[in-house]
Design a protein around this motif. Structure first.
Motif, PDB file in Angstrom:
ATOM      1  N   LYS A 189      -7.300 -21.022  14.758  1.00 15.49           N
ATOM      2  CA  LYS A 189      -7.402 -19.687  14.621  1.00 15.49           C
ATOM      3  C   LYS A 189      -6.734 -18.775  13.838  1.00 15.49           C
ATOM      4  CE  LYS A 189      -9.825 -20.108  19.372  1.00 15.49           C
ATOM      5  NZ  LYS A 189      -9.324 -20.029  20.870  1.00 15.49           N
ATOM      6  N   LEU A 190      -5.639 -19.247  13.801  1.00 13.05           N
ATOM      7  CA  LEU A 190      -4.506 -18.587  12.982  1.00 13.05           C
ATOM      8  C   LEU A 190      -4.664 -18.914  11.407  1.00 13.05           C
ATOM      9  CD1 LEU A 190      -1.400 -18.517  15.231  1.00 13.05           C
ATOM     10  CD2 LEU A 190      -3.071 -16.653  14.976  1.00 13.05           C
ATOM     11  N   GLY A 191      -5.423 -19.521  11.063  1.00 11.35           N
ATOM     12  CA  GLY A 191      -5.367 -20.369   9.754  1.00 11.35           C
ATOM     13  C   GLY A 191      -4.213 -21.268   9.114  1.00 11.35           C
ATOM     14  N   ILE A 192      -3.284 -21.716  10.110  1.00 12.34           N
ATOM     15  CA  ILE A 192      -2.331 -22.471   9.608  1.00 12.34           C
ATOM     16  C   ILE A 192      -2.857 -23.632   9.026  1.00 12.34           C
ATOM     17  CG2 ILE A 192      -0.339 -23.976  10.797  1.00 12.34           C
ATOM     18  CD1 ILE A 192      -0.198 -21.603  12.760  1.00 12.34           C
ATOM     19  N   LYS A 193      -2.126 -23.946   7.935  1.00 12.39           N
ATOM     20  CA  LYS A 193      -2.639 -25.117   6.783  1.00 12.39           C
ATOM     21  C   LYS A 193      -1.796 -26.568   7.194  1.00 12.39           C
ATOM     22  CE  LYS A 193      -5.578 -22.588   4.798  1.00 12.39           C
ATOM     23  NZ  LYS A 193      -6.524 -22.291   5.688  1.00 12.39           N
ATOM     24  N   LYS A 194      -0.653 -26.390   7.733  1.00 13.13           N
ATOM     25  CA  LYS A 194       0.467 -27.556   8.014  1.00 13.13           C
ATOM     26  C   LYS A 194       1.036 -27.280   9.253  1.00 13.13           C
ATOM     27  CE  LYS A 194       4.208 -29.509   5.951  1.00 13.13           C
ATOM     28  NZ  LYS A 194       5.306 -29.444   4.859  1.00 13.13           N
ATOM     29  N   LEU A 195       0.927 -28.348   9.949  1.00  8.56           N
ATOM     30  CA  LEU A 195       1.894 -28.173  11.284  1.00  8.56           C
ATOM     31  C   LEU A 195       2.829 -29.548  11.149  1.00  8.56           C
ATOM     32  CD1 LEU A 195       1.814 -26.819  13.997  1.00  8.56           C
ATOM     33  CD2 LEU A 195       0.152 -28.632  14.695  1.00  8.56           C
ATOM     34  N   TRP A 196       3.947 -29.205  11.675  1.00 10.39           N
ATOM     35  CA  TRP A 196       5.361 -30.240  11.604  1.00 10.39           C
ATOM     36  C   TRP A 196       6.181 -30.242  12.473  1.00 10.39           C
ATOM     37  CZ3 TRP A 196      10.212 -28.975  11.024  1.00 10.39           C
ATOM     38  CH2 TRP A 196      10.709 -27.692  10.948  1.00 10.39           C
ATOM     39  N   LEU A 197       6.595 -31.414  12.800  1.00 13.69           N
ATOM     40  CA  LEU A 197       7.677 -31.506  14.064  1.00 13.69           C
ATOM     41  C   LEU A 197       8.652 -32.431  13.529  1.00 13.69           C
ATOM     42  CD1 LEU A 197       6.663 -34.406  15.335  1.00 13.69           C
ATOM     43  CD2 LEU A 197       4.700 -33.248  15.941  1.00 13.69           C
ATOM     44  N   SER A 198       9.665 -32.478  14.464  1.00 16.47           N
ATOM     45  CA  SER A 198      10.764 -33.379  14.454  1.00 16.47           C
ATOM     46  C   SER A 198      10.447 -34.477  15.534  1.00 16.47           C
ATOM     47  CB  SER A 198      12.096 -33.021  14.102  1.00 16.47           C
ATOM     48  OG  SER A 198      12.090 -32.113  13.075  1.00 16.47           O
ATOM     49  N   VAL A 199      10.909 -35.559  15.452  1.00 16.33           N
ATOM     50  CA  VAL A 199      10.712 -36.514  16.545  1.00 16.33           C
ATOM     51  C   VAL A 199      11.714 -37.463  16.341  1.00 16.33           C
ATOM     52  CG1 VAL A 199       8.986 -38.008  15.750  1.00 16.33           C
ATOM     53  CG2 VAL A 199       9.037 -37.892  18.215  1.00 16.33           C
ATOM     54  N   GLY A 200      12.443 -38.040  17.576  1.00 15.31           N
ATOM     55  CA  GLY A 200      13.303 -39.224  17.375  1.00 15.31           C
ATOM     56  C   GLY A 200      12.614 -40.413  16.843  1.00 15.31           C
ATOM     57  N   ALA A 201      13.277 -41.158  16.291  1.00 15.43           N
ATOM     58  CA  ALA A 201      12.633 -42.490  15.749  1.00 15.43           C
ATOM     59  C   ALA A 201      12.032 -43.339  17.004  1.00 15.43           C
ATOM     60  CB  ALA A 201      13.379 -43.141  14.625  1.00 15.43           C
ATOM     61  N   TYR A 202      12.704 -43.324  17.845  1.00 15.03           N
ATOM     62  CA  TYR A 202      12.632 -44.328  19.148  1.00 15.03           C
ATOM     63  C   TYR A 202      11.974 -43.451  20.202  1.00 15.03           C
ATOM     64  CZ  TYR A 202      15.803 -46.931  16.151  1.00 15.03           C
ATOM     65  OH  TYR A 202      16.270 -47.611  15.099  1.00 15.03           O
ATOM     66  N   ASN A 203      11.103 -42.512  20.011  1.00 16.80           N
ATOM     67  CA  ASN A 203      10.491 -41.673  21.182  1.00 16.80           C
ATOM     68  C   ASN A 203       9.023 -42.235  21.029  1.00 16.80           C
ATOM     69  OD1 ASN A 203       9.072 -40.014  22.985  1.00 16.80           O
ATOM     70  ND2 ASN A 203      10.413 -38.190  22.253  1.00 16.80           N
TER      71      ASN A 203
ATOM     72  N   ASP B   6       2.437 -22.388   7.500  1.00 16.18           N
ATOM     73  CA  ASP B   6       2.550 -23.466   8.403  1.00 16.18           C
ATOM     74  C   ASP B   6       3.352 -22.998   9.869  1.00 16.18           C
ATOM     75  OD1 ASP B   6       5.240 -22.910   7.875  1.00 16.18           O
ATOM     76  OD2 ASP B   6       5.553 -24.899   6.929  1.00 16.18           O
ATOM     77  N   ALA B   7       3.445 -24.161  10.536  1.00 15.63           N
ATOM     78  CA  ALA B   7       4.041 -23.832  11.816  1.00 15.63           C
ATOM     79  C   ALA B   7       4.950 -25.053  12.118  1.00 15.63           C
ATOM     80  CB  ALA B   7       3.056 -23.734  12.979  1.00 15.63           C
ATOM     81  N   GLU B   8       6.059 -25.118  12.969  1.00 13.45           N
ATOM     82  CA  GLU B   8       6.805 -26.181  13.527  1.00 13.45           C
ATOM     83  C   GLU B   8       6.080 -26.245  14.862  1.00 13.45           C
ATOM     84  OE1 GLU B   8      10.941 -27.436  14.907  1.00 13.45           O
ATOM     85  OE2 GLU B   8      10.750 -25.448  13.880  1.00 13.45           O
ATOM     86  N   TYR B   9       6.090 -27.310  15.683  1.00 18.42           N
ATOM     87  CA  TYR B   9       5.680 -27.620  16.794  1.00 18.42           C
ATOM     88  C   TYR B   9       6.526 -28.382  17.508  1.00 18.42           C
ATOM     89  CZ  TYR B   9       2.529 -29.464  20.738  1.00 18.42           C
ATOM     90  OH  TYR B   9       1.953 -29.510  21.786  1.00 18.42           O
ATOM     91  N   MET B  10       6.936 -27.829  18.978  1.00 19.46           N
ATOM     92  CA  MET B  10       7.648 -28.495  19.720  1.00 19.46           C
ATOM     93  C   MET B  10       6.948 -28.883  21.029  1.00 19.46           C
ATOM     94  SD  MET B  10      11.491 -26.781  19.452  1.00 19.46           S
ATOM     95  CE  MET B  10      10.750 -25.253  18.709  1.00 19.46           C
ATOM     96  N   ILE B  11       7.287 -29.702  21.923  1.00 18.74           N
ATOM     97  CA  ILE B  11       6.615 -30.133  23.232  1.00 18.74           C
ATOM     98  C   ILE B  11       7.503 -30.695  24.047  1.00 18.74           C
ATOM     99  CG2 ILE B  11       5.464 -32.076  22.351  1.00 18.74           C
ATOM    100  CD1 ILE B  11       3.061 -31.272  24.397  1.00 18.74           C
ATOM    101  N   PHE B  12       7.557 -30.129  25.360  1.00 18.39           N
ATOM    102  CA  PHE B  12       8.412 -30.946  26.375  1.00 18.39           C
ATOM    103  C   PHE B  12       7.738 -31.238  27.582  1.00 18.39           C
ATOM    104  CE2 PHE B  12      11.140 -28.407  23.323  1.00 18.39           C
ATOM    105  CZ  PHE B  12      12.052 -29.161  22.972  1.00 18.39           C
TER     106      PHE B  12
END
Length: 164
Positions: free
Chosen positions: A121-135, A91-97
């Motif tokens: 391409k990397l065979g990642i099965k799950k991508l996850w992230l945290s986001v503010g509830a009001y974003n 899996d992998a965590e995702y962040m974006i700014f």
């Protein structure tokens, strides 16, 4: 490495050109410049860090541990996305700014699409992230790519997941 990021050129919603590519060591000062003027600073989970030295340390950690993509308009960085893969869990965590003056113009979508191509391409099965509830802008972007809330609790912080 398992993937290759070719520099790609895009047109934003205002007709302005920008490109997306992998971050290079020489880009770090420009990335710091983006975070120096980033708003709102440190609002969610303390990221990006308010103090510039802490921000530099944070960026160095992201570079050391992740796959870093940048969006550029000319030589100015207007967006930064990071995948932090866990090879054992697949899996992998995702962040974006995205810089305040480049939001809602397609920059985040292009960065996210590029990141998703890499996860496949990397065979990642799950991508996850945290986001503010009001974003709501970010949540709309994530939903557009298929992310869904991992829990339905009404917390300030939401975890969203995607199974690419």
């Amino acid at each position: 490495k398992g993937y290759q990021v070719l520099e790609a050129t895009f047109i934003d919603k205002k007709g302005k050109e920008f490109s997306v590519r992998e971050l290079k060591e020489k880009d770090i000062p420009s990335l710091l410049d983006m975070y120096r003027s980033f708003r709102p600073k440190g609002r969610f989970q303390g990221m990006p860090p308010l103090e510039m030295e802490r921000c530099r340390t944070w960026i160095n950690e992201l570079v050391r541990n992740g796959i870093n993509l940048i969006a550029l308009r000319g030589d100015r960085i207007i967006g930064h996305a990071v995948l932090l893969p866990d090879e054992i869990k697949k899996d992998a965590e995702y962040m974006i700014f995205v810089a305040q003056d480049s939001r809602n113009m397609g920059v985040g979508s292009c960065l996210t699409k590029t990141a998703l191509d890499i996860t496949k391409k990397l065979g990642i099965k799950k991508l996850w992230l945290s986001v503010g509830a009001y974003n709501f802008i970010a949540i709309r972007l994530y939903r557009k790519f298929g992310f869904d809330f991992a829990d339905k609790e009404n917390n300030q912080e939401k975890v969203m997941v995607l199974f690419p």
